[in-house]
Design a protein around this motif. Structure first.
Motif, PDB file in Angstrom:
ATOM      1  N   LEU A1026       1.072  -1.713   0.365  1.00 32.21           N
ATOM      2  CA  LEU A1026       0.068   0.416   0.432  1.00 32.21           C
ATOM      3  C   LEU A1026       0.822   1.216  -0.046  1.00 32.21           C
ATOM      4  N   ALA A1027      -0.153   2.254  -0.887  1.00 32.38           N
ATOM      5  CA  ALA A1027       1.820   3.443  -0.742  1.00 32.38           C
ATOM      6  C   ALA A1027       0.645   4.267   0.057  1.00 32.38           C
ATOM      7  N   VAL A1029       0.125   5.575   2.264  1.00 30.82           N
ATOM      8  CA  VAL A1029      -1.516   5.391   3.856  1.00 30.82           C
ATOM      9  C   VAL A1029      -1.821   5.825   4.963  1.00 30.82           C
ATOM     10  N   SER A1030      -3.361   6.488   5.381  1.00 29.91           N
ATOM     11  CA  SER A1030      -3.237   7.631   6.372  1.00 29.91           C
ATOM     12  C   SER A1030      -3.735   6.960   7.788  1.00 29.91           C
ATOM     13  N   LEU A1031      -2.848   6.553   8.750  1.00 31.14           N
ATOM     14  CA  LEU A1031      -3.477   6.501   9.795  1.00 31.14           C
ATOM     15  C   LEU A1031      -3.814   7.469  10.473  1.00 31.14           C
ATOM     16  N   THR A1032      -4.709   7.122  11.889  1.00 27.20           N
ATOM     17  CA  THR A1032      -4.700   7.372  12.775  1.00 27.20           C
ATOM     18  C   THR A1032      -5.148   6.946  14.136  1.00 27.20           C
ATOM     19  N   ALA A1033      -4.553   7.485  15.811  1.00 32.44           N
ATOM     20  CA  ALA A1033      -4.441   6.564  17.080  1.00 32.44           C
ATOM     21  C   ALA A1033      -4.896   7.875  17.683  1.00 32.44           C
ATOM     22  N   HIS A1034      -5.118   7.116  18.826  1.00 33.79           N
ATOM     23  CA  HIS A1034      -4.675   7.708  20.430  1.00 33.79           C
ATOM     24  C   HIS A1034      -3.916   6.967  20.716  1.00 33.79           C
ATOM     25  N   GLN A1044      -2.305  11.961  13.515  1.00 36.37           N
ATOM     26  CA  GLN A1044      -2.915  11.066  12.259  1.00 36.37           C
ATOM     27  C   GLN A1044      -1.112  11.579  10.953  1.00 36.37           C
ATOM     28  N   LEU A1050       3.392   0.497   2.755  1.00 36.67           N
ATOM     29  CA  LEU A1050       2.946  -0.277   3.817  1.00 36.67           C
ATOM     30  C   LEU A1050       2.563  -1.608   3.350  1.00 36.67           C
ATOM     31  N   VAL A1052       2.185  -5.661   3.743  1.00 37.44           N
ATOM     32  CA  VAL A1052       0.916  -6.529   5.426  1.00 37.44           C
ATOM     33  C   VAL A1052       1.257  -7.360   4.433  1.00 37.44           C
ATOM     34  N   LEU A1090       0.129   1.255  14.775  1.00 41.99           N
ATOM     35  CA  LEU A1090       0.334  -0.226  14.083  1.00 41.99           C
ATOM     36  C   LEU A1090      -0.345  -1.546  14.740  1.00 41.99           C
ATOM     37  N   GLN A1092      -1.827  -0.384  17.142  1.00 45.20           N
ATOM     38  CA  GLN A1092      -3.354  -1.021  17.549  1.00 45.20           C
ATOM     39  C   GLN A1092      -4.259  -1.292  16.787  1.00 45.20           C
ATOM     40  N   ILE A1093      -3.800  -0.598  15.663  1.00 43.79           N
ATOM     41  CA  ILE A1093      -5.052  -1.133  14.393  1.00 43.79           C
ATOM     42  C   ILE A1093      -4.668  -2.939  14.011  1.00 43.79           C
ATOM     43  N   PHE A1094      -3.256  -3.547  14.012  1.00 52.27           N
ATOM     44  CA  PHE A1094      -3.499  -5.105  13.724  1.00 52.27           C
ATOM     45  C   PHE A1094      -2.854  -5.724  14.650  1.00 52.27           C
TER      46      PHE A1094
END
Ligand code: SF4
Lengths: 1129, 893
Positions: A1026-1027, A1029-1034, A1044, A1050, A1052, A1090, A1092-1094
């Motif tokens: 993936l080129a 890639v925006s991500l967001t998290a606390h 952000q 990325l 995967v 990441l 958190q996301i994965f």
């Protein structure tokens, strides 16, 4: 108060189809072109609205109707009425709708389809494409010009200028003309200015554009005065004097000087003559000696000159008499020549002036009020262009309705004529469509001649249209509305009595009372005479104080007392919606007091007397904004803020309710202060006046940053200025403040906003605004008759009825098609005199029409008072009304000022059977928060970017300065690495050239290509990666702040997620540990997000150093621990 | 937000990377910001690509489509073309219209490109014009023909369309398998419409239609499709879209399962807004509407008497919302109303979060630039200079305190002495020998009196001169550190200026008025965001924003026709039917868009609708939508008193009452005339003769001046007013009288005329005034010369402007004064004269208050005038030179 302010009571009264309504229906008949003469109060607005509704019912498209009103207020009132009526139809039951349509006059059989159609009219009218054209002629013309800028030769974004802007522009124009060292056309007229405002002359020129449309030669002007072309002073001298005249006069003089009395005086006067030849310039002197000044034959040889004795002695009497006769005859010619010269100067100037004025307007994209009409007229004057314009105006105008036609000016009639041209000639693209014109007006109510109204135009145009429509066999009707839905028979018969003489008001007056059962009264009070003894006063008395025995003050006091009495004791009879009489108490809102001029003493005295008597009275109907106390106080504060060294303004602001200082405070501060500047002294004593000083400092600090509007509003709202001013000056002061605020917005529209400029702009014009008096709640209204047009009241009082000098004609007058600059009254030659007296007569007629308007405002009761020198012979309103009530067999009436007269119709009932509606607003509780500042909630933490978490991004020691070109190179490489992988390598070069600037292209492409073609990195750019890639998290590590960011690549897989970021640093760290901390933090943030996301995956981060295509994996603990040193936001 | 929730529900069971695959297209930058913010509030996540539809115009994957030309550059080019065309034509169109005409033409061109309408379509329109004006208009349109034909680089609109078409073609061959969503767009522009069509055809394409009316029955949808009647309907664009996609309205699904906040209200509004041809359905469908009570319960309908009160009531509503922690938003297209609301909110120290920025021309740097441009005028007034010097950005580097002191002193000087128009030596004269001042003045003079470009110069030259001068003024004499380009507004302004400079070559040579128009257009067209601390829950939105954001309370304000909706702007090129023929947008499109915004906004949970009955000068007409709702509801409820409309109005009136209550003041007590009795020791011990009149007529003025030391300051604008005229004519007469004697009247008169004209040139900077005053002198010259000859033969000496002083020990008072003229006649007695350029005071006035001659005479008798000794007085006269020149003897005994 429901009983007042509502025009056309009939709309609320249920009525059968009686005569009055039948007449209205007939007038609204949409198939026939109609000229309608409508009396005051006869419901013409209803007829107009009805007709539009009926046109719509006949399937006329709303956009093909043009309805011209006289004012903007009338236009919106009509629209609201129309929408109200059509809106009601949408939901009416069939039988009710049928009834409504029947009352409207639709007498054909209506089908269900017709009813459905009627119900859609509301939405169709309200949403007519391009809007329903119910507007003033000015706004109609303006909208036409904006759509045809090429055709009309105007700027499509032209600005309509107001009086202030025009004033400023005229100043500029005149300075331009007068500038330069040589003589100018301006010198020619400068000689004739007699100290009054030069702008009056310019305005006069602008008001008569047609008379100046082409330049006049001297010969033409001379011809206009019946002078031979080229006739000069010398010619006149030769005509008047013969050789020997001088000798004759010298002899006469010598003889007279030996006498006494009149002869001696004449001799002394004659000594003023020079000893050389006689010329035209000697004529005034000779006239003053030889000719009569007044009497039956003014300016003819004086029979009493010289005195009898001298006559007998003087040897050359025949020669003298001949000379005297010649002087007398020459006088006319002398005056004519004089005015011809003056007029020539005016024309020379006007030609240049109009040119320069128009150039200046063009340059700024301005159009003035007259331009809107005249340019539209010019645009439409060519038939071909007119057809084109109408075609482009959404299919043309098929029905024209004109309201208040008596006030239409000749140029406006031209526009209307041209718009109607196609259908009066029976030609054009839409010859088969029925088209009509409907014109309603009342010549008796034409009171705007000073704005160019042409009351005679009403009949002239009627005849013209009638003839034309007759020619092509189109229906035309000319009809009248004689019923008044407003006034009692008492009022109406008085009006008919006064205007029974046709000539007086240029059309016969016949009125019928719709409310036949409404009792009415007309009272005429005795005159308040001028006191006999001349006033004498002490020299220390204020000069502007009115002495207590002045007739106007006495009148005002008596009037106030009378009103008081009536409110206490009298009953008013009115008719309710069902036509039933009821009786109620009189209240202050029932009174309308009409004066002829606002500037007069009487006007002030009435206000004062009512206030002194504690009667509720509305403020003046016009407001001179700059003169308002509240505005002046605020202005002082603004002046101080613009220039703090303005001591007096500061003092005024402090003394004003805004700061509320007492005279004593002021004295303490100002007297014997320590600085020349009051502001400095005040600041030096800030311990004594901490609040004041702090407030002023705050205001000073914002004065230059805020726009004037915001500054004023800040003072009024945040600093409670409005409240402080109103509590001291009363609620009326609010309107002045509103006007000032509106001014600050108007100022912004044409200026770069700043405080100093605003104050100067404000002072450039003495703005007067019109108050809307119909909205005043239950207060006595005092206003001018002009201001009261369209209003009504149960009780109308006319206190200002003594003879007035008719206003003088304008500076420039139309003399048989020649614009002539009017001379002083004693310099008018005979020919011009009749023109001027004709103008004067028209003024007198207008005064009569003004009286008609004044009288017809009354519903039930008219009270006429007068003060000053009213002799029985005078031609004034007082006597006019008095004679009429006498003719109507008025009875004597006891008034507090003596015996007056009363004329009555039907019995006035005493006792009430209905209580006045009270519409008090319920007292409500003001919540606490109204007086408390709001506490703002905690603002949310900002979103943080992983790349901005702190720490160096480069290896500090060697790469301290990141040059611009390095940055640009970096982003170029990034861009390529993002874009290229998805495209065919053969296209890379072309693509790179397209994306990048010339100077970056080569090195960036080289670097990117190396990366992309490195087989060791192929997995990073594999298609399934993936080129960007925006991500967001606390992140708990950042105190729970949100981050952000965007990961360059990325990868995967089933167990693992790898985040790769490209870095274009020039110096690449050899070891992982050397990686700059800023980059570690960034990657740490990615890693934690990441995770958190994965949650099931192993997370890995890596940096791809593009410089050497090295992919460097970063150990998890290294990147995550780096974050712990990050400060929280 | 619904958009995000819809995506969430669709991707619920998908792996995280599927989020990253998705693409979302939005129509405004603000929506984009908002969506990012919403993601930030949510859980950790990969995010979709969030792009703007307009970003496609710079799409990189279409390198064969040339890069677009900046719109500004295109406009400047067209301006040049229009100028050329006009210079060859009949000269009907004014010079100043060029820039406006060019902009209008550029707009038409862009619209044609966006809608895919070729120039030929326009020239082939069926027009019946025999006036030749259509040919003329076509001439203009043909001028931009080359921009359609690919010979030049495309404009932004053209490239955008080409990219969208390219994308659609690409997708056709190779449809992407990931979600592509277009949200918040109604497809009102042709290009967007095409993109939406393409996306709708994709396997995972989705259109999130804002404010789609799910309550409108099919037969209404069917009727809507005719643009002549449908364009102004809020749902028109959707019906067009459905038509293009071959879909029926009932196949449109809700994006999220959860229904709207108030379904009953949506039904009501849908019915109220039925297109015009079917409003007769109200009677049939109206009674079927259920639950009108709950549809209207949360609507407050506020009809204020004027805009100020409307703003105040809204502010109160917002204040209450803030108290209760609600999020409240005001939506209105009326910027003046939002400004009023903002200033009203200041009462509680609330700065609303205003989504609109402020135009650069209203920011400090923008205003500064425009003020500097005023210097390009030929004549510079004190106002122009001082406004500039006092501007916070002037001399905004070091030593600003000193600058302010100088500015103040200069202002004091200019107010007192200042000429009408400034010249370099004006300031030099003020500076005198003071070195500090001289330094400062030479900086000003260098900035203010430097020469601007000559009549026509390249735009670039104007720009760089303007920029340089502005920077110099901002930096101050030391040339450092000005704040002009600092802060956000400064940076944005600089960017706009640089942008213009980049494209300036396209404009060619321009005049000052062109430059002004261009610069103003650029500043007016760019915005900067307010950086102040704003209340996060009190929001002001543009009408578009209701599409994406939700609030607890939504206030729809300024609902008057002509304001909301705004009338379509007049089109100088084509009328409605020609536009329809050509396939261009109809003027009603804007109204339809506004209607759409309205329909969506009024669906919020709690709503206010507000308007004012009067605008500045006239009664207003309620917004058509309000009119519709009111009529529908009034027809539905049986009795008027209990109608739902009245209840909504009642709620509004409650707030109006609160405004009155809050602003109520008790009637003021009348204040008595001031009668000052200052302590004796501070009272003035000396007054001049002319002040005696003031003392009698307006003693307070004497108190203010002499005891409090407060004087009216001179105006900054020097106007040729009566007092100035008096002073100058006095001076002329003084010089003339001193120049006697003359051989004859003719010489005397000529002397007077000449003295006057040379003095007026020196003393009066206004050409017109100078000529009027000269004419005035000429009018009385003959008369004055004659009498002056006579006076000169009678007097032995004459004394002009002679000062006198007398102390009156018994009163402890000194009287001073200046007599216009005293002649010594015959046996050494005095004759007093006073020149009046207006009329002389009447006998009565002299009796009551104007005691000048009397006092002068008394002073003379007591020997108060310097060098004259005690003299008898034989006469005192006013020489009145007003309308009619004459002498009037004064009361002096
Ligand atoms: S540059 Fe053009 S040809 Fe090459 S891949 Fe991209 S779209 Fe295809």
């Amino acid at each position: 108060m429901e009983h007042r302010g509502a025009r056309n009571i009939n709309s609320g009264i249920k009525m059968s189809l009686n005569d009055a309504t039948l007449r209205q229906i007939k007038a609204a008949e949409p198939k026939s072109s109609t000229w309608l003469a409508a009396n005051a109060g006869s419901g013409k607005t209803k007829v107009l609205t009805d007709r539009v509704a009926r046109l719509l019912l006949e399937d006329v498209m709303p956009q093909n109707i043009l309805c011209l009103t006289y004012t903007k207020a009338a236009a919106s009132e009509m629209q609201n009425r129309l929408f109200g009526r059509l809106g009601k139809w949408t939901m009416l039951r069939d039988e009710d709708l049928l009834q409504e349509l029947k009352e409207l006059g639709v007498n054909r059989v209506l089908s269900m389809k017709d009813l459905e159609n009627a119900r859609t009219l509301f939405a169709r009218a309200i949403e007519a494409p391009g809007g329903l054209k119910i507007q003033t002629i000015h706004s109609f013309c303006s909208s036409v010009l904006r759509r045809f800028p090429l055709e009309a030769g105007v700027n499509p974004q032209f600005v309509e200028i107001d009086e202030r802007a025009q004033k400023l522009l005229l100043d500029e124009v005149v300075e331009t003309i007068a500038d330069g060292t040589g003589p100018s056309s301006f010198d020619g007229i400068a000689h004739y200015f007699s100290g009054k405002d030069v702008q009056d002359v310019f305005k006069a020129i602008l008001d008569l554009p047609d008379l100046f449309s082409k330049p006049h030669s001297l010969d033409e002007i001379w011809k206009g005065f019946n002078l031979q072309p080229g006739y000069t002073d010398d010619d006149l001298s030769k005509e008047c004097f013969i050789p020997g005249d001088l000798a004759l006069i010298q002899k006469l003089r010598d003889q007279l000087l030996t006498k006494a009395g009149n002869d001696l005086n004449a001799g002394i006067k004659l000594s003023g003559l020079k000893d050389d030849a006689l010329t035209v310039f000697d004529l005034p002197l000779l006239e003053s000696v030889f000719l009569t000044k007044s009497g039956a034959a003014p300016f003819t040889p004086k029979s009493t000159f010289p005195t009898k004795v001298t006559k007998a002695e003087f040897l050359f009497m025949p020669q003298l008499e001949a000379l005297m006769l010649r002087v007398s005859i020459s006088r006319q010619k002398r005056l004519t020549l004089q005015i011809a010269k003056r007029t020539a100067a005016l024309h020379t100037f006007a030609t240049e002036f109009l040119q320069v004025y128009s150039d200046h307007k063009q340059a700024k994209g301005f159009l003035d009020f007259n331009d809107l009409i005249s340019r539209t007229r010019n645009l439409l004057s060519n038939e071909n262009v007119a057809a084109w314009v109408l075609f482009r105006l959404d299919g043309g105008i098929d029905h024209i309705l004109v309201d208040e036609a008596q006030d239409t000016s000749p140029m406006q009639w031209d526009v209307i004529k041209q718009l109607a041209q196609e259908f009066t000639s029976g030609q054009g693209a839409r010859a088969d469509v029925p088209r009509t014109i409907f014109v309603v007006g009342d010549k008796k109510q034409s009171i705007y001649s000073f704005q160019g109204a042409d009351p005679e135009g009403f009949d002239r145009m009627r005849d013209r249209f009638e003839a034309q429509l007759h020619e092509i066999a189109q229906p035309f009707q000319s009809t009248t509305l004689d019923h008044s839905f407003r006034s009692s028979h008492a009022i109406l018969s008085l009006v008919d009595q006064i205007f029974s003489d046709q000539k007086k008001i240029s059309s016969k007056s016949t009125h019928l009372a719709f409310k036949e059962t409404l009792p009415g009264r007309v009272d005429v009070w005795p005159v308040f005479e001028k006191p006999l003894v001349a006033e004498s006063r002490h020299w220390t008395d204020p000069v502007d104080e009115v002495s207590s025995d002045h007739q106007d003050e006495k009148l005002a006091k008596a009037l106030a007392a009378h009103i008081m009495e009536l409110i206490k004791t009298e009953t008013l009879t009115q008719i309710d919606e069902n036509g039933v009489l009821f009786h109620r108490k009189i209240t202050a809102g029932d009174f309308l007091i009409l004066v002829q001029g606002r500037q007069k003493l009487l006007f002030q005295e009435i206000h004062r007397a009512c206030r002194d008597a504690n009667l509720p009275i509305a403020g003046a109907d016009r407001l001179r904004v700059a003169k308002e106390l509240a505005v002046r106080d605020l202005r002082s504060l603004l002046a101080f803020l613009a220039f703090p060294e303005d001591n007096l303004s500061l003092a005024e602001a402090l003394r004003s309710p805004l700061f509320g200082w007492s005279e004593q405070d002021m004295f303490d501060l100002a007297q014997d202060r320590d600085s020349k500047f009051l502001w400095r002294s005040l600041q030096n004593r800030s311990d004594d006046f901490p609040d004041t000083v702090q407030k002023l400092i705050d205001l000073r600090n914002m004065a230059d940053f805020k726009r004037p509007f915001e500054l004023i509003e800040h003072i009024l709202n945040r600093l409670s200025g409005r409240k402080s001013l109103l509590s001291k000056l009363g609620n009326e002061a609010g309107e002045g403040l509103d006007a000032l605020v509106n001014q600050s917005l108007a100022y912004e529209r044409s200026n770069i906003p700043n405080l100093t400029g605003f104050l100067i702009w404000l002072d450039a014009d003495d703005l007067e605004i019109k108050r809307q008096m119909d909205g005043e709640s239950d207060k006595i209204r005092v206003m001018t008759v002009h201001g009261a047009k369209g209003l009504e009241a149960p009780i109308v009082i006319l206190p200002d009825t003594a003879a007035r000098r008719a206003p003088a004609a304008r500076d420039v007058v139309d003399y048989n098609g020649l614009a002539v600059w009017k001379p002083n009254t004693d310099q008018v030659p005979e020919g011009l005199a009749s023109t001027l007296s004709g103008l004067q007569d028209r003024q007198v007629e207008e005064r009569d029409r003004l009286l008609y308007v004044a009288l017809t405002r009354a519903e039930s009761w008219l009270i006429v008072l007068g003060s000053g020198e009213i002799k029985e012979s005078h031609d004034c309103w007082y006597n006019t009304v008095r004679e009429a009530v006498i003719a109507k067999n008025a009875k004597p009436l006891n008034t507090s000022a003596g015996l007056g007269l009363r004329y009555e119709h039907l019995d006035w009932v005493s006792g009430i059977n209905k209580n006045n509606a009270t519409k008090g607003t319920p007292k409500i509780k003001v919540p606490n928060w109204v007086s408390q500042d709001a506490i703002p909630p905690q603002p949310p933490n900002p979103i943080r970017a992983p790349s901005q978490l702190g720490g160096d991004k480069t290896i500090a020691s060697t790469e301290t300065i990141i040059s611009n070109s390095a940055l640009e190179h970096g982003s170029a490489v990034h861009l390529l690495l993002e874009t290229l992988p998805t495209t065919n390598p053969s296209c890379w070069e072309q693509l790179a050239r397209h994306i990048l600037d010339e100077e970056l292209f080569e090195t960036a492409l080289q670097e990117a290509t190396k990366v992309l073609t490195d087989p060791g990195l192929a997995h990073v750019f594999a298609p399934e990666t993936l080129a960007e890639v925006s991500l967001t998290a606390h992140l708990a590590e950042l105190n729970g702040d949100a981050i952000q960011g965007s990961v360059d690549r990325l990868i995967v897989s089933a167990q693992k997620v790898t985040a790769v970021d490209f870095k274009t640093n020039q110096i690449v760290p050899r070891l992982v540990e050397e990686t700059p901390v800023g980059i570690l933090k960034q990657m740490g943030a990615y890693a934690l997000s990441l995770a958190q996301i994965f949650p099931e995956h192993e997370i890995e981060t890596a940096v791809l150093w593009t410089k050497n295509q090295k992919l460097m994996q970063l150990p998890h603990h290294l990147v995550t621990t780096s974050l712990q040193t990050t400060s929280t936001s | 937000m619904a958009l995000l929730r819809g995506i969430e529900s669709r991707l619920e069971h998908h792996p995280p990377q599927d989020w990253a695959q998705a693409e979302i297209f939005l129509s405004t930058r603000r929506m984009q910001r908002k969506l990012f913010a919403l993601f930030a509030q949510g859980p950790g996540r990969l995010m979709p690509k969030i792009r703007l539809i307009t970003d496609l115009s710079s799409d990189l994957t279409f390198p064969h489509i040339p890069k677009s030309v900046h719109p500004l550059e295109r406009r400047l080019e067209i301006t040049q073309l229009v100028r050329q065309l006009l210079s060859n034509s009949d000269g009907l169109t004014p010079r100043s219209a060029i820039f406006e005409l060019a902009s209008s033409l550029a707009n038409l061109m862009e619209e044609m490109q966006s809608e895919g309408v070729a120039p030929d379509v326009i020239s082939n329109l069926d027009v019946s014009d025999i006036s030749g004006h259509w040919e003329r208009a076509l001439g203009f349109i043909n001028m931009v023909r080359p921009y359609f034909e690919g010979e030049t680089a495309p404009g932004v609109e053209a490239r955008q369309r080409a990219c969208v078409m390219g994308l659609a073609a690409r997708w056709q061959h190779n449809p992407p398998q990931h979600p592509i969503i277009i949200a918040g767009s109604t497809g009102s522009r042709g290009t967007t419409f095409e993109l939406m069509k393409a996306v709708a055809g994709l396997p995972k394409g989705a259109l999130v239609l804002p404010g789609f009316d799910f309550d409108m029955p099919k037969h209404v949808w069917d009727k809507l499709i005719d643009p002549r009647t449908g364009e102004d309907h809020p749902q028109y664009r959707f019906s067009k879209l459905l038509g293009a996609l071959n879909t029926e309205a009932d196949q449109v699904r809700r994006w999220i399962d959860e229904g709207p906040p108030n379904p009953a209200r949506n039904k009501l509004i849908s019915l109220a807004l039925r297109p015009a041809p079917v409003t007769h359905h109200w009677r049939r469908e109206g009674p079927v509407l259920k639950d009108l009570e709950s549809a209207t319960r949360d609507i407050t309908w506020l009809v204020a008497p004027n805009q100020r009160v409307e703003a105040m009531a809204i502010a109160l509503g917002l204040r209450e919302a803030a108290e209760n922690g609600k999020v409240a938003a005001v939506i209105t297209p009326d910027r003046n109303l939002t400004r009023r609301i903002s200033t009203a909110l200041e009462a509680w120290n609330i700065t609303p979060d205003d989504s609109a920025g402020i135009s650069l021309n209203f920011t400090a740097p923008g205003r500064f630039l425009l003020h500097v441009l005023d210097l390009a005028k030929s004549q510079i007034t004190a106002e122009v200079l001082l406004v500039l010097l006092k501007h916070p950005l002037a001399h905004s580097g070091q030593d600003r305190g000193q600058h302010l002191l100088h500015t103040r002193d200069l202002e004091l000087y200019l107010r007192k002495e200042g000429p009408a128009y400034l010249a370099p030596n004006t300031l030099e004269k003020w500076a005198g020998k003071d070195e500090l001042r001289n330094n400062w003045v030479s900086w000003i003079n260098a900035c203010v009196f430097n020469s601007w470009p000559t009549r026509t110069s390249p735009l670039k030259v104007w720009l760089s001169h303007h920029k340089e001068t502005s920077e110099k003024l901002s930096n101050g004499p030391e040339g450092e550190d000005g704040a002009l380009w600092k802060r956000a507004s400064g940076r944005d302004t600089l960017a706009a200026m640089n942008d213009l400079a980049k494209h300036a070559h396209a404009a060619g040579k321009v005049e000052l008025i062109d430059y002004k128009a261009i610069l103003y257009g650029v500043l007016n067209g760019s915005e900067t965001r307010n950086q102040n601390s704003q209340h996060p829950n009190i929001l002001i939105w543009g009408t578009l924003e209701a599409r994406v954001q939700g609030a607890d309370l939504v206030v729809l304000a300024g609902l008057n026709d002509g304001n909301w909706p705004e009338p379509p702007s007049p089109d100088p090129w084509l009328n409605r039917s020609l536009r329809l023929q050509a396939g261009l947008l109809l003027p009603e499109r804007k109204i339809g868009l506004s209607a759409h915004d309205f329909q969506q906004a009024i669906g919020a949970k709690e709503v206010w609708v507000t308007r004012s009955v009067k605008s500045e000068d006239a009664e207003t007409v309620p917004s058509r939508w309000l009119n519709r709702i009111e009529n529908l509801l009034n027809g539905l409820s049986e009795t008027k008193e209990a109608s739902l409309v009245s209840k909504m109005h009642e709620r509004g009136n409650g707030w109006l009452n609160l405004v009155s209550e809050m602003e109520a003041v008790s009637p003021p007590q009348p204040t008595p005339r001031p009668s000052i009795a200052p302590p004796v020791h501070v009272r003035p011990t000396q007054l001049s003769i002319t002040e005696i009149k003031t003392l009698i007529r307006d003693p307070y003025a004497i108190y203010a001046r002499h005891i409090l030391g407060l004087r009216r300051i001179d105006s900054l604008v020097k106007k040729p007013d009566a007092p100035l005229r008096g002073t100058i004519i006095h001076q002329i007469l003084e010089r003339f009288v001193d120049s006697g004697p003359w051989p004859d009247v003719v010489t005397a008169k000529a002397g007077l005329v000449k003295t006057s004209s040379s003095m007026l040139i020196d003393l009066v900077p206004w050409p017109a005034t100078r000529r009027i005053w000269q004419a005035r002198v000429e009018r009385f010259a003959q008369w004055f010369a004659e009498y002056e000859m006579e006076r000169q033969t009678n007097f032995s000496s004459t004394h002009s402007e002679i000062t006198g002083k007398i102390s009156l020990p018994s009163l402890g008072f000194t009287l001073t004064g200046k007599a216009d003229r005293i002649d010594i006649v015959g046996d050494g007695a005095a004759h007093i004269y006073d020149y009046k350029t207006g009329s002389a005071p009447s006998t009565k006035e002299q009796l009551y208050f104007d005691k000048q001659l009397l006092l002068e005479a008394e002073m003379l008798k007591r020997g108060a005038f310097k060098g004259l000794g005690a003299l008898g007085v034989v006469g005192a006269e006013y020489i009145s030179l007003g309308g009619k020149a004459q002498t009037c003897s004064g009361t002096f005994r």
